[in-house]
Design an enzyme around this catalytic site. Structure first.
Site, PDB file in Angstrom:
ATOM      1  CB  CYS A  94       5.370   2.193   7.761  1.00 26.69           C
ATOM      2  SG  CYS A  94       4.827   3.676   6.884  1.00 26.69           S
ATOM      3  CG  LEU A  95       6.641   1.106   1.767  1.00 27.02           C
ATOM      4  CD1 LEU A  95       6.055   1.356   0.389  1.00 27.02           C
ATOM      5  CD2 LEU A  95       7.767   0.083   1.700  1.00 27.02           C
TER       6      LEU A  95
ATOM      7  CG  HIS B 228       0.195   6.562   5.695  1.00 29.26           C
ATOM      8  ND1 HIS B 228       1.276   7.131   6.332  1.00 29.26           N
ATOM      9  CD2 HIS B 228       0.554   5.279   5.423  1.00 29.26           C
ATOM     10  CE1 HIS B 228       2.240   6.229   6.457  1.00 29.26           C
ATOM     11  NE2 HIS B 228       1.825   5.104   5.920  1.00 29.26           N
TER      12      HIS B 228
ATOM     13  CG  HIS C  16      -0.380   0.896   7.256  1.00 30.21           C
ATOM     14  ND1 HIS C  16       0.586   0.453   8.132  1.00 30.21           N
ATOM     15  CD2 HIS C  16       0.253   1.781   6.445  1.00 30.21           C
ATOM     16  CE1 HIS C  16       1.732   1.038   7.870  1.00 30.21           C
ATOM     17  NE2 HIS C  16       1.563   1.854   6.832  1.00 30.21           N
ATOM     18  CD  GLU C  17      -0.975   2.231   2.776  1.00 29.99           C
ATOM     19  OE1 GLU C  17      -0.672   3.428   2.572  1.00 29.99           O
ATOM     20  OE2 GLU C  17      -0.137   1.379   3.099  1.00 29.99           O
TER      21      GLU C  17
ATOM     22  N   GLY D 299       0.835  -1.186   0.000  1.00 26.47           N
ATOM     23  CA  GLY D 299       0.000   0.000   0.000  1.00 26.47           C
ATOM     24  C   GLY D 299       0.873   1.239   0.000  1.00 26.47           C
TER      25      GLY D 299
ATOM     26  CD  GLN E  64       3.224   5.779   2.836  1.00 27.00           C
ATOM     27  OE1 GLN E  64       2.238   5.203   2.388  1.00 27.00           O
ATOM     28  NE2 GLN E  64       4.254   5.126   3.361  1.00 27.00           N
TER      29      GLN E  64
END
Length: 214
Positions: free
Chosen positions: A126-127, A172, A168-169, A68, A73
């Site tokens: 997480c990226l 963000h 999660h997304e 995701g 991000q």
């Protein structure tokens, strides 16, 4: 050419972001854009530019690799995210985590609410927080509402690992990182997770690191 001001028109900033081609730079924790909360998307981009931006998000997500990626991000403060998960890995792990294939989806202006009170806790990364993972307890099932990239309404219930990805997304887009919801004592470097905590569930980690599971 100098970078455009943060106050330049959004379309111009996205054109500049896309100009080099390939995966986009991923913003790391500590950048204010990840904490500001994203603005509702109301057609600020023409359809062709939106399609290019969505494709760039997908390319970046897959290259990272991740399952995701939210627009903040990559430095864009819009309520847009992409998700996709082929659900690789051992069968035992996939069954314990409810990890099933999740086809590519675009989430525009998404929000979620729990379905029931059951929660599930697993290691999550997480990226934008490279190198670490931590255990996060999340709703086991959620109802997602919003739109897709064509403006069609979304109203769908997700369970298992797809529910975790959706939460999660969407978090963000609200200025939240998974660390805000994580068990602080579970925070582990990726290498430690690989060496110690690859079990299907985090029960052994909870005992060894002294934190509670729901």
């Amino acid at each position: 050419m100098a970078s455009l001001s943060p106050h330049a028109p959004l379309a111009d900033r996205i054109e500049e972001l896309l100009a080099p081609g390939g995966p986009l730079p991923i913003v790391a924790a500590g950048h204010p854009v990840l904490r500001a909360g994203a603005a509702r998307y109301d057609g600020e981009l023409d359809p062709a530019l939106l399609a290019r931006f969505v494709e760039a998000l997908r390319v970046t997500m897959l290259a990272a690799p991740g399952v995701g990626l939210a627009a903040p991000q990559v430095g864009v403060e819009l309520r847009i995210a992409v998700i996709e998960d082929p659900a690789p890995g051992p069968e035992e792990v996939r069954l314990a985590r409810g990890r099933v294939p999740l086809p590519f989806r675009v989430l525009v202006n998404p929000s979620y609410e729990p379905v029931g009170s059951t929660r599930a806790a697993f290691f999550e990364g997480c990226l934008s927080v490279p190198g670490y993972q931590a255990v996060v307890a999340r709703s086991a099932e959620v109802r997602l509402t919003g739109e897709d990239e064509r403006g069609r309404p979304l109203d769908e219930v997700f369970g298992g690992w797809p529910a975790r990805i959706v939460q999660h997304e969407t978090d963000h887009l609200d200025g939240l990182l998974y660390l805000d919801r994580a068990e602080a004592r579970s925070l582990s470097a990726n290498q430690a997770v690989l060496e110690r905590w690859t079990q299907p569930t985090p029960h052994e980690a909870a005992k060894a690191l002294n934190f509670e599971l729901p």
